[in-house]
Write a protein that holds these residues in place. Structure first.
Motif, PDB file in Angstrom:
ATOM      1  N   ILE A  47     -17.471  -3.598   9.710  1.00 16.55           N
ATOM      2  CA  ILE A  47     -17.553  -4.263   8.458  1.00 16.55           C
ATOM      3  C   ILE A  47     -16.531  -3.629   7.507  1.00 16.55           C
ATOM      4  O   ILE A  47     -15.714  -4.157   6.734  1.00 16.55           O
ATOM      5  N   SER A  48     -16.676  -2.140   7.432  1.00 15.90           N
ATOM      6  CA  SER A  48     -15.895  -1.371   6.543  1.00 15.90           C
ATOM      7  C   SER A  48     -14.285  -1.456   7.086  1.00 15.90           C
ATOM      8  O   SER A  48     -13.342  -1.599   6.080  1.00 15.90           O
ATOM      9  N   GLU A  52     -11.294  -3.339   4.559  1.00 16.80           N
ATOM     10  CA  GLU A  52     -10.257  -2.555   4.240  1.00 16.80           C
ATOM     11  C   GLU A  52      -8.743  -3.389   4.685  1.00 16.80           C
ATOM     12  O   GLU A  52      -7.962  -3.548   3.876  1.00 16.80           O
ATOM     13  N   GLU A  53      -9.083  -4.068   5.699  1.00 13.44           N
ATOM     14  CA  GLU A  53      -8.012  -5.170   6.375  1.00 13.44           C
ATOM     15  C   GLU A  53      -7.924  -6.232   5.283  1.00 13.44           C
ATOM     16  O   GLU A  53      -6.802  -6.733   5.058  1.00 13.44           O
ATOM     17  N   LYS A  54      -8.895  -6.745   4.859  1.00 12.14           N
ATOM     18  CA  LYS A  54      -8.848  -7.978   3.882  1.00 12.14           C
ATOM     19  C   LYS A  54      -8.449  -7.411   2.499  1.00 12.14           C
ATOM     20  O   LYS A  54      -7.442  -8.069   2.136  1.00 12.14           O
ATOM     21  N   ASP A  60      -1.078  -7.793   0.201  1.00 14.89           N
ATOM     22  CA  ASP A  60       0.297  -8.440   0.970  1.00 14.89           C
ATOM     23  C   ASP A  60       0.256  -9.783   0.657  1.00 14.89           C
ATOM     24  O   ASP A  60       1.417 -10.349   0.131  1.00 14.89           O
ATOM     25  N   ASN A  61      -0.558 -10.824   0.446  1.00 14.65           N
ATOM     26  CA  ASN A  61      -0.477 -12.066  -0.104  1.00 14.65           C
ATOM     27  C   ASN A  61       0.047 -12.147  -1.501  1.00 14.65           C
ATOM     28  O   ASN A  61       0.715 -12.798  -1.721  1.00 14.65           O
TER      29      ASN A  61
END
Length: 73
Positions: A47-48, A52-54, A60-61
């Motif tokens: 989840i952590s 971080e990826e999100k 980036d978005n």
């Protein structure tokens, strides 16, 4: 009197068997708890990492949106 001793011996034997089975079940439960604790730890790490990826993808978005707006202008 001998019959009473035999009954008591059988009851003691059954009690010892029940105690042994209870100890085995307790040991199994301890193993399950340890496994679940490790699974929770692993999931927490996943989840952590996903959080971080999100965050990175959102950054980036946002950068891509800025670029698109600049290209439209």
């Amino acid at each position: 009197m001998k019959n009473t001793n035999s009954t008591q011996d059988r009851e003691i034997s059954l009690a010892e068997l029940a105690a042994s089975e209870a100890a085995a079940h307790f040991s199994n439960l301890q193993s399950v708890i340890i496994d679940l604790d490790q699974t929770i730890t692993d999931l927490s790490e996943v989840i952590s990492g996903l959080t971080e990826e999100k965050r990175v993808l959102e950054e980036d978005n946002e950068e891509l949106r800025r670029i698109i707006e600049q290209l439209k202008a």
